[in-house]
Write an enzyme that holds these catalytic residues in place. Structure first.
Site, PDB file in Angstrom:
ATOM      1  N   GLY A 176       0.784  -1.223   0.000  1.00 30.96           N
ATOM      2  CA  GLY A 176       0.000   0.000   0.000  1.00 30.96           C
ATOM      3  C   GLY A 176       0.821   1.281   0.000  1.00 30.96           C
ATOM      4  CG  ASP A 177       3.783   4.449   1.554  1.00 29.48           C
ATOM      5  OD1 ASP A 177       4.338   4.699   0.464  1.00 29.48           O
ATOM      6  OD2 ASP A 177       3.870   5.183   2.549  1.00 29.48           O
ATOM      7  N   PRO A 178       4.620   1.160  -1.017  1.00 26.72           N
ATOM      8  CG  PRO A 178       4.510   0.364  -3.231  1.00 26.72           C
ATOM      9  CD  PRO A 178       3.728   1.143  -2.197  1.00 26.72           C
TER      10      PRO A 178
END
Length: 255
Positions: A176-178
């Site tokens: 989701g926030d790579p």
């Protein structure tokens, strides 16, 4: 969640609500984002690998993010190395999340400045491990394109500008926030764990892959996409990459 973040100044003030959490221990500010959220390294001598805990703080408007991340960390920690949630709370000024420190260094730590290949491979292999390990059928969280587009539209963005969504490749539990800072690398120079899982949820894996390669350019300069794709184990897909990057920009504008 905002994708823009940076190292804070050493003089960054500690929010008053964290005084009881820190309990007089060394508190070193290590990260700040554009919405005013901050992360502090707590205890030990303030060094990576020696710190006891981390505390993340966000302004009141974003307090729901803290509860969201606490729930996702507790769930993902059943299968993957992620920070252990010690507690979290909120007051009239903001909300905070306290986690036990994991050993290792962020993939953007100065330690890897002269070893960008190490960081790129670690990010790729770590993301693939996350995608292969977390069970889709048991995941109660979603990061669907429909939800993200609706959130962006609610604040005036135009999801129609994205064009048709590419065919689904593989549904996984996405980070989701790579972005690059959210992979931890161990002393053996391999990926060790993941942090900042506040948006974790089920989606096509390209929602992560496209952003991960974009972030490598921000943090380690251009030219690393081929190595990333080799280490992850999937060929470059220009259509999916472009579409999911555009969705990321749209969703970020909608935060």
């Amino acid at each position: 969640m905002s994708s823009i973040s940076a190292e804070p100044t050493p003089e960054a003030p500690v929010p008053a609500a964290l005084s009881a959490v820190i309990e007089g221990r060394p508190a070193v500010p290590v990260w700040v984002n554009e919405i005013g959220g901050m992360t502090f390294r707590i205890g030990g001598d303030g060094s990576v690998g020696i710190a006891e805990e981390y505390v993340k703080w966000v302004p009141t408007r974003y307090a729901a993010w803290i509860a969201d991340e606490a729930a996702r960390l507790a769930w993902a920690g059943r299968w993957l190395r992620v920070p252990e949630v010690l507690d979290h709370d909120a007051d009239e000024d903001g909300a905070w999340l306290r986690t036990r420190a994991l050993p290792g260094w962020s993939a953007v730590d100065p330690r890897w400045r002269d070893e960008p290949r190490t960081a790129v491979v670690a990010v790729a292999e770590g993301l693939r491990a996350l995608h292969d390990t977390l069970p889709v059928e048991d995941c109660p969280f979603t990061w669907s394109t429909a939800d993200r587009a609706a959130r962006a539209a609610a604040v005036g963005a135009d999801p129609a500008a994205l064009g048709p969504e590419p065919p689904t490749d593989r549904i996984v539990v996405c980070h989701g926030d790579p972005c690059t800072p959210n992979t931890l690398i161990g002393a053996d120079r391999r990926w060790y764990g993941h942090v900042d899982l506040g948006a974790l949820g089920v989606a096509d894996r390209w929602a992560d892959i496209a952003v991960a390669t974009m972030a490598l350019g921000w943090n380690h300069g251009p030219g690393w996409e081929q190595l990333f794709h080799e280490a992850y184990g999937v060929p470059f897909d220009p259509e999916r990459t472009a579409w999911y990057r555009a969705l990321w920009d749209l969703d970020d504008d909608g935060v």
